[in-house]
Design a protein around this motif. Structure first.
Motif, short mmCIF file in Angstrom:
data_model
loop_
_atom_site.label_atom_id
_atom_site.label_comp_id
_atom_site.label_asym_id
_atom_site.label_seq_id
_atom_site.Cartn_x
_atom_site.Cartn_y
_atom_site.Cartn_z
N GLY A 1 13.27 -1.43 -7.09
CA GLY A 1 12.96 -2.53 -6.20
C GLY A 1 11.59 -2.31 -5.59
O GLY A 1 11.06 -1.21 -5.58
N THR A 2 11.00 -3.37 -5.08
CA THR A 2 9.69 -3.25 -4.46
C THR A 2 9.60 -4.18 -3.26
O THR A 2 10.17 -5.26 -3.25
CB THR A 2 8.56 -3.58 -5.44
OG1 THR A 2 7.30 -3.44 -4.75
CG2 THR A 2 8.67 -4.99 -5.98
N ARG A 3 8.86 -3.74 -2.27
CA ARG A 3 8.55 -4.60 -1.13
C ARG A 3 7.16 -5.19 -1.27
O ARG A 3 6.69 -5.89 -0.39
CB ARG A 3 8.63 -3.80 0.18
CG ARG A 3 9.99 -3.19 0.46
CD ARG A 3 9.96 -2.44 1.78
NE ARG A 3 11.22 -1.78 2.05
CZ ARG A 3 11.49 -0.55 1.67
NH1 ARG A 3 10.60 0.13 0.99
NH2 ARG A 3 12.65 0.00 1.95
N GLY A 4 6.47 -4.89 -2.35
CA GLY A 4 5.06 -5.26 -2.48
C GLY A 4 4.83 -6.71 -2.85
O GLY A 4 4.58 -7.03 -3.99
N ARG A 5 4.89 -7.59 -1.87
CA ARG A 5 4.63 -9.01 -2.14
C ARG A 5 3.63 -9.52 -1.13
O ARG A 5 3.96 -9.97 -0.06
CB ARG A 5 5.93 -9.82 -2.07
CG ARG A 5 6.93 -9.43 -3.12
CD ARG A 5 8.08 -10.41 -3.15
NE ARG A 5 7.66 -11.73 -3.56
CZ ARG A 5 8.46 -12.80 -3.60
NH1 ARG A 5 9.71 -12.68 -3.21
NH2 ARG A 5 8.02 -13.96 -3.98
N GLY A 6 2.35 -9.44 -1.49
CA GLY A 6 1.31 -10.02 -0.66
C GLY A 6 0.71 -9.05 0.32
O GLY A 6 1.28 -7.99 0.64
N GLY A 7 -0.48 -9.39 0.84
CA GLY A 7 -1.13 -8.62 1.89
C GLY A 7 -1.44 -7.20 1.47
O GLY A 7 -1.76 -6.91 0.33
N LEU B 1 -1.25 1.22 -4.57
CA LEU B 1 -0.95 1.55 -5.96
C LEU B 1 -0.09 2.80 -6.08
O LEU B 1 0.43 3.09 -7.15
CB LEU B 1 -2.26 1.74 -6.73
CG LEU B 1 -3.15 0.51 -6.80
CD1 LEU B 1 -4.39 0.82 -7.60
CD2 LEU B 1 -2.42 -0.67 -7.40
N GLY B 2 0.06 3.57 -5.00
CA GLY B 2 0.86 4.78 -5.06
C GLY B 2 2.33 4.56 -4.78
O GLY B 2 3.08 5.51 -4.69
N SER B 3 2.76 3.31 -4.64
CA SER B 3 4.17 3.05 -4.34
C SER B 3 5.05 3.49 -5.51
O SER B 3 4.60 3.64 -6.64
CB SER B 3 4.39 1.57 -4.07
OG SER B 3 4.21 0.83 -5.27
N THR B 4 6.33 3.67 -5.22
CA THR B 4 7.27 4.11 -6.25
C THR B 4 7.31 3.13 -7.42
O THR B 4 7.27 3.54 -8.59
CB THR B 4 8.68 4.25 -5.64
OG1 THR B 4 8.65 5.24 -4.62
CG2 THR B 4 9.69 4.65 -6.70
N ALA B 5 7.36 1.83 -7.13
CA ALA B 5 7.43 0.85 -8.21
C ALA B 5 6.20 0.92 -9.09
O ALA B 5 6.29 0.88 -10.32
CB ALA B 5 7.58 -0.56 -7.62
N HIS B 6 5.02 1.03 -8.48
CA HIS B 6 3.80 1.08 -9.28
C HIS B 6 3.71 2.36 -10.08
O HIS B 6 3.29 2.35 -11.24
CB HIS B 6 2.57 0.93 -8.38
CG HIS B 6 2.24 -0.49 -8.07
ND1 HIS B 6 2.56 -1.08 -6.87
CD2 HIS B 6 1.63 -1.44 -8.81
CE1 HIS B 6 2.16 -2.34 -6.89
NE2 HIS B 6 1.60 -2.58 -8.05
N ALA C 1 9.44 8.77 -6.54
CA ALA C 1 8.71 8.49 -7.78
C ALA C 1 8.93 9.59 -8.81
O ALA C 1 9.21 9.31 -9.99
CB ALA C 1 7.22 8.32 -7.49
N ARG C 2 8.81 10.86 -8.40
CA ARG C 2 8.97 11.95 -9.37
C ARG C 2 10.40 12.02 -9.88
O ARG C 2 10.62 12.30 -11.07
CB ARG C 2 8.54 13.28 -8.74
CG ARG C 2 7.05 13.43 -8.57
CD ARG C 2 6.66 14.90 -8.41
NE ARG C 2 7.26 15.49 -7.22
CZ ARG C 2 6.63 15.64 -6.06
NH1 ARG C 2 5.37 15.20 -5.93
NH2 ARG C 2 7.23 16.21 -5.03
N ALA C 3 11.37 11.78 -9.01
CA ALA C 3 12.77 11.81 -9.45
C ALA C 3 13.03 10.74 -10.51
O ALA C 3 13.69 11.00 -11.52
CB ALA C 3 13.69 11.61 -8.25
N LEU C 4 12.49 9.55 -10.29
CA LEU C 4 12.71 8.46 -11.25
C LEU C 4 11.92 8.66 -12.54
O LEU C 4 12.42 8.36 -13.62
CB LEU C 4 12.36 7.13 -10.60
CG LEU C 4 13.30 6.69 -9.47
CD1 LEU C 4 12.74 5.48 -8.74
CD2 LEU C 4 14.69 6.38 -10.02
#
Length: 311
Positions: A279-285, A291-296, A263-266
């Motif tokens: 890219g994100t794996r965050g689809r459902g569940g 909320l701390g994921s790289t995409a978010h 996240a910090r690099a991007l």
């Protein structure tokens, strides 16, 4: 010869400055990619079950629909029309905004929304349109940060703002398109999408892999552990460039293995970019709650528009 219509750019409109910035960015991208734009406003009554609202407001439903259409028109009018012009379609839907965008996105090349909603509560709630859309849309979602006042102005380096329309007399924007790399399927989808965007814009593509982790393997010293991480990161970047960019021979590509968290690099790279793709794996569940994921983190804090792609 195929007669399939060109897939357009879908923009979510809610009357906010954020949605104006999204429309400006969509105009620019539509000019570059020669696509039509659909400006969509979805509306419902807050706080009432839908059947109750329909029964209570039946007499005034036409007036409410007209007011929604007027809001859409006012928002569009506040955004300078691009030159050269792009095809613009207006769409007002009596439906939850995210439901409406997800349904319409099936026929779109990408969906564009603003990062800022009408008010503070809207911006910080996990149920915001941008947040919900990231987890429900199967196609690329671009989150544009900015306000109406910020959009359309050149920065100190002379670059046109990424949300403004193309000025054919201005120098080409040479800021890179940045994409996060981690070897996953969503990351590979993001690399391919970002490469196409960079090629369309005549911009360089930067592949960024943040490889720092906060733990080391038991029995392995940090002096041994981190050099191996960097070597693995550089190898992965080279493999990605070979496997996913073989059709982009003329594209200028940089491979950047960064000793920092992803996240910090991007986020640092976004300061000098015109577009960031992740890219994100965050689809459902449970993934929707992280909320701390790289995409978010990128969608919330990047200094440029962020495209989120699912594998």
């Amino acid at each position: 010869m195929s007669t399939e219509p060109t897939r357009g750019i879908l923009v979510g409109i809610d009357g906010s400055a954020g949605s104006e910035a999204a429309l400006r960015w969509a105009y620019r991208t539509a000019q570059v990619e020669r696509r039509p734009v659909t400006a969509l406003l979805g509306w419902t009554a807050d706080g009432l079950p839908r059947p109750v609202y329909q029964a209570a407001a039946a007499a005034e439903h036409g007036a409410l629909a007209a007011a929604a259409a007027q809001m859409l028109d006012r928002t569009i009018a506040r955004v300078p029309a691009p030159r050269p012009a792009v095809e613009l379609r207006r769409l007002v839907v009596d439906q939850d905004p995210v439901d409406a965008l997800v349904a319409e996105a099936k026929n779109a090349a990408m969906t564009v929304v603003g990062a800022r909603g009408p008010g503070l509560a809207h911006r910080i709630l996990a149920g915001s349109v941008a947040h919900r859309l990231l987890h429900r849309s199967s196609g690329p979602v671009v989150v544009v940060r900015g306000t109406a006042d910020e959009a359309g102005h050149a920065d100190e380096a002379g670059h046109a703002d990424e949300a403004g329309p193309v000025d054919e007399t201005a120098p080409q924007d040479r800021r890179p398109v940045v994409v996060g790399v981690d070897g996953s399927e969503p990351s590979q989808a993001a690399v391919r999408w970002a490469a196409a965007q960079a090629a369309e814009r005549g911009a360089p593509l930067h592949l960024v892999y943040g490889y720092r982790v906060d733990i080391t393997s038991f029995g392995v010293s940090a002096d041994e552990f981190y050099p191996s991480l960097r070597t693995d990161a550089e190898r992965l970047l080279a493999d990605v460039a070979t496997a996913d960019l073989d059709d982009e021979a003329d594209l200028e590509v940089r491979q950047l293995a960064v000793d920092d968290t992803p996240a910090r690099a991007l986020l640092r790279a976004s300061a000098e970019a015109q577009l960031l793709a992740v890219g994100t794996r965050g689809r459902g569940g449970f993934a929707e709650l992280v909320l701390g994921s790289t995409a978010h983190q990128c969608a919330l804090h990047a200094d440029c528009p962020v495209a989120v792609l699912h594998g």
